[in-house]
Motif scaffolding. Structure first.
Motif, PDB file in Angstrom:
ATOM      1  N   GLN A  19      25.977 -25.810 -32.519  1.00  0.00           N
ATOM      2  CA  GLN A  19      25.347 -25.131 -33.651  1.00  0.00           C
ATOM      3  C   GLN A  19      25.972 -23.749 -33.867  1.00  0.00           C
ATOM      4  O   GLN A  19      26.303 -23.364 -34.995  1.00  0.00           O
ATOM      5  CB  GLN A  19      23.836 -24.990 -33.408  1.00  0.00           C
ATOM      6  CG  GLN A  19      23.128 -26.326 -33.216  1.00  0.00           C
ATOM      7  CD  GLN A  19      22.962 -26.688 -31.741  1.00  0.00           C
ATOM      8  OE1 GLN A  19      23.858 -26.444 -30.941  1.00  0.00           O
ATOM      9  NE2 GLN A  19      21.831 -27.270 -31.406  1.00  0.00           N
ATOM     10  N   GLY A  20      26.124 -22.996 -32.795  1.00  0.00           N
ATOM     11  CA  GLY A  20      26.734 -21.674 -32.913  1.00  0.00           C
ATOM     12  C   GLY A  20      28.188 -21.745 -33.337  1.00  0.00           C
ATOM     13  O   GLY A  20      28.665 -20.907 -34.113  1.00  0.00           O
ATOM     14  N   ALA A  21      28.905 -22.751 -32.828  1.00  0.00           N
ATOM     15  CA  ALA A  21      30.311 -22.925 -33.206  1.00  0.00           C
ATOM     16  C   ALA A  21      30.440 -23.207 -34.696  1.00  0.00           C
ATOM     17  O   ALA A  21      31.324 -22.663 -35.380  1.00  0.00           O
ATOM     18  CB  ALA A  21      30.928 -24.060 -32.386  1.00  0.00           C
ATOM     19  N   TRP A  22      29.559 -24.040 -35.219  1.00  0.00           N
ATOM     20  CA  TRP A  22      29.628 -24.403 -36.638  1.00  0.00           C
ATOM     21  C   TRP A  22      29.284 -23.210 -37.531  1.00  0.00           C
ATOM     22  O   TRP A  22      29.912 -22.991 -38.574  1.00  0.00           O
ATOM     23  CB  TRP A  22      28.684 -25.570 -36.915  1.00  0.00           C
ATOM     24  CG  TRP A  22      28.768 -26.114 -38.307  1.00  0.00           C
ATOM     25  CD1 TRP A  22      27.823 -26.057 -39.284  1.00  0.00           C
ATOM     26  CD2 TRP A  22      29.878 -26.805 -38.889  1.00  0.00           C
ATOM     27  NE1 TRP A  22      28.256 -26.671 -40.428  1.00  0.00           N
ATOM     28  CE2 TRP A  22      29.530 -27.149 -40.221  1.00  0.00           C
ATOM     29  CE3 TRP A  22      31.131 -27.199 -38.417  1.00  0.00           C
ATOM     30  CZ2 TRP A  22      30.381 -27.833 -41.073  1.00  0.00           C
ATOM     31  CZ3 TRP A  22      31.987 -27.887 -39.267  1.00  0.00           C
ATOM     32  CH2 TRP A  22      31.620 -28.188 -40.579  1.00  0.00           C
ATOM     33  N   ILE A  23      28.324 -22.412 -37.123  1.00  0.00           N
ATOM     34  CA  ILE A  23      27.988 -21.208 -37.894  1.00  0.00           C
ATOM     35  C   ILE A  23      29.151 -20.230 -37.877  1.00  0.00           C
ATOM     36  O   ILE A  23      29.495 -19.628 -38.907  1.00  0.00           O
ATOM     37  CB  ILE A  23      26.706 -20.561 -37.335  1.00  0.00           C
ATOM     38  CG1 ILE A  23      25.493 -21.434 -37.678  1.00  0.00           C
ATOM     39  CG2 ILE A  23      26.518 -19.150 -37.893  1.00  0.00           C
ATOM     40  CD1 ILE A  23      24.193 -20.946 -37.073  1.00  0.00           C
ATOM     41  N   ILE A  30      18.954 -23.339 -39.835  1.00  0.00           N
ATOM     42  CA  ILE A  30      18.112 -22.291 -40.421  1.00  0.00           C
ATOM     43  C   ILE A  30      17.048 -21.850 -39.420  1.00  0.00           C
ATOM     44  O   ILE A  30      16.807 -20.650 -39.217  1.00  0.00           O
ATOM     45  CB  ILE A  30      17.469 -22.789 -41.730  1.00  0.00           C
ATOM     46  CG1 ILE A  30      18.539 -23.064 -42.781  1.00  0.00           C
ATOM     47  CG2 ILE A  30      16.443 -21.766 -42.241  1.00  0.00           C
ATOM     48  CD1 ILE A  30      18.001 -23.625 -44.076  1.00  0.00           C
ATOM     49  N   ARG A  31      16.439 -22.808 -38.760  1.00  0.00           N
ATOM     50  CA  ARG A  31      15.391 -22.479 -37.776  1.00  0.00           C
ATOM     51  C   ARG A  31      15.983 -21.693 -36.598  1.00  0.00           C
ATOM     52  O   ARG A  31      15.401 -20.710 -36.142  1.00  0.00           O
ATOM     53  CB  ARG A  31      14.732 -23.761 -37.274  1.00  0.00           C
ATOM     54  CG  ARG A  31      13.644 -23.500 -36.237  1.00  0.00           C
ATOM     55  CD  ARG A  31      12.743 -24.709 -36.057  1.00  0.00           C
ATOM     56  NE  ARG A  31      13.503 -25.922 -35.804  1.00  0.00           N
ATOM     57  CZ  ARG A  31      13.269 -27.080 -36.452  1.00  0.00           C
ATOM     58  NH1 ARG A  31      12.343 -27.139 -37.394  1.00  0.00           N
ATOM     59  NH2 ARG A  31      13.966 -28.163 -36.169  1.00  0.00           N
ATOM     60  N   LEU A  54      23.447 -20.412 -29.110  1.00  0.00           N
ATOM     61  CA  LEU A  54      22.395 -20.379 -30.130  1.00  0.00           C
ATOM     62  C   LEU A  54      21.443 -21.560 -30.001  1.00  0.00           C
ATOM     63  O   LEU A  54      20.237 -21.433 -30.227  1.00  0.00           O
ATOM     64  CB  LEU A  54      23.024 -20.354 -31.530  1.00  0.00           C
ATOM     65  CG  LEU A  54      22.050 -20.262 -32.703  1.00  0.00           C
ATOM     66  CD1 LEU A  54      21.329 -18.914 -32.717  1.00  0.00           C
ATOM     67  CD2 LEU A  54      22.774 -20.498 -34.033  1.00  0.00           C
ATOM     68  N   GLY A  55      21.981 -22.709 -29.626  1.00  0.00           N
ATOM     69  CA  GLY A  55      21.154 -23.913 -29.530  1.00  0.00           C
ATOM     70  C   GLY A  55      20.062 -23.843 -28.482  1.00  0.00           C
ATOM     71  O   GLY A  55      19.165 -24.696 -28.461  1.00  0.00           O
TER      72      GLY A  55
END
Length: 397
Positions: free
Chosen positions: A39-43, A96-97, A16-17
């Motif tokens: 970022q993707g891992a945290w989501i 969010i972005r 995602l990043g």
């Protein structure tokens, strides 16, 4: 399978990043040292409660990490912005972005109805959970590697994916093995009691092959035809249950080379099978072959086309019959490295043969058997321990 939805989520979120501006700058050669996976891992962890997906996303570049609470909290992009353990910068800390940009491309992140990890009690449950996470991790890593490979092999028309390995075609392969055994019998290299033992062993293996998926032992003395009998069992069993692959794990390279030679002599003679039907994967496979290959186009120290194909297929065990070492198989079960775990998902729906099973290290016996038990119960794989001296595994809990 209960992990399918979570695996799909991991595939969508794992990079995602890369939607971040800094990562786009990196593609232009204007930035470096970026983390584009956290970022993707945290989501996955916080919005979808998908712990296995989060660990797999985090691990596809840095290796599979611990699943304890403190380790999971360290995925938080806010903490990584201030103090990244690898001294990297986030490609974009604004989740969010990143979500908005992914949505603009039509990516929808759906929460799995059922996730792989739950509270576990006891070693057997912990090993089962470990294997589930590694299985998802393996699927993600292999898909990522294959896609990257296709990108770099591509052209103006797009990606070029490698040609997949052959399919097993178990019944046809079994017919070839039985025909080979019959030729040996006609040649009369075994007479009297030895011939009778071999015939009885083969008959017992073929009869047992119709039994359900599970754990088996094959106890037979040296010279009884065990090498071919266990292959016949595996093929008949695979034909009965629709299994996809046969994996033979052997402790010694000398036995591997001898067995591979026998198996290749059966299948290479048939145009319907041919090269690549039997894959060797161990430290000595291919050594010394490349410089003198006819396909080498005269270039020193470059592998032949056949050897390059073998190396590609060995990365994820994409072959009908794989002959490997105990070390390679155990690393697939227990390693946290992407390269070692990449082939683990191809243990699903397979027949796994351990030759010389008594050589399995005693200190590893219990966790190995627990992992293999979960592989059989959850992923439709049968495991066979073959040896002349069967260890007393049945006495273990």
């Amino acid at each position: 399978h209960k992990g399918a939805e979570e695996a799909a989520l991991a595939g969508l979120l794992h990079d995602l990043g890369k939607y971040g501006d800094l990562f786009q700058a990196r593609l232009r050669g204007e930035a470096q040292g970026l983390d584009h996976w956290s970022q993707g891992a945290w989501i996955a962890l916080t919005e979808h409660r998908a712990i296995a997906a989060a660990l797999s996303i985090q691990g596809h570049h840095i290796g599979l990490q611990a699943a304890n609470k403190d380790a999971l909290l360290r995925m938080n992009p806010q903490s990584l912005t201030q103090n990244h353990p690898l001294r990297l910068a986030l490609s974009d800390p604004d989740l969010i972005r990143l979500n908005q940009r992914a949505g603009a491309d039509g990516l929808l992140f759906q929460t799995p109805a059922q996730t792989l990890l739950a509270h576990q009690n006891g070693m057997a449950q912990a090993i089962a959970a470990m294997l589930d996470v590694r299985m998802l991790f393996s699927c993600l890593v292999d898909a990522d590697y294959l896609d990257t490979e296709a990108h770099f092999e591509g052209d103006r028309c797009g990606k070029h994916y490698r040609r997949p390995g052959q399919t097993l075609r178990a019944q046809e392969a079994l017919n070839a093995v039985l025909a080979h055994i019959q030729r040996i019998q006609v040649q009369g290299n075994a007479i009297g009691p030895v011939a009778t033992v071999r015939e009885n062993l083969l008959a017992a293996c073929l009869t047992s092959a119709s039994e359900p998926i599970g754990h088996y032992t094959l106890t037979a003395p040296t010279g009884s035809g065990k090498t071919l009998a266990m292959l016949a069992f595996a093929l008949a069993h695979a034909a009965k249950h629709g299994l996809k692959r046969i994996i033979l794990a052997v402790p010694y390279l000398t036995i591997i080379e001898q067995t591979a030679c026998i198996y290749r002599s059966i299948f290479n003679a048939h145009p319907q099978f041919g090269e690549g039907y039997v894959l060797e994967h161990h430290s000595m496979a291919g050594v010394g072959k490349e410089p003198h290959s006819q396909d080498n186009e005269g270039k020193d120290n470059e592998p032949s086309h056949v050897e390059r194909q073998r190396r590609l297929l060995a990365q994820n065990w994409d072959a009908p019959i794989v002959i490997t070492t105990n070390v390679q198989l155990l690393e697939s079960l227990f390693s946290n490295r992407p390269g070692a775990c990449r082939k683990l998902h191809n243990l699903m729906e397979s027949v796994i043969l351990f030759d010389e099973a008594q050589s399995l290290p005693q200190s590893l016996a219990v966790p190995t058997l627990a992992a293999l038990s979960h592989l059989t119960a959850t992923y439709r794989s049968s495991v066979i321990f073959a040896t002349a001296t069967q260890p007393a595994f049945d006495t273990l809990d």
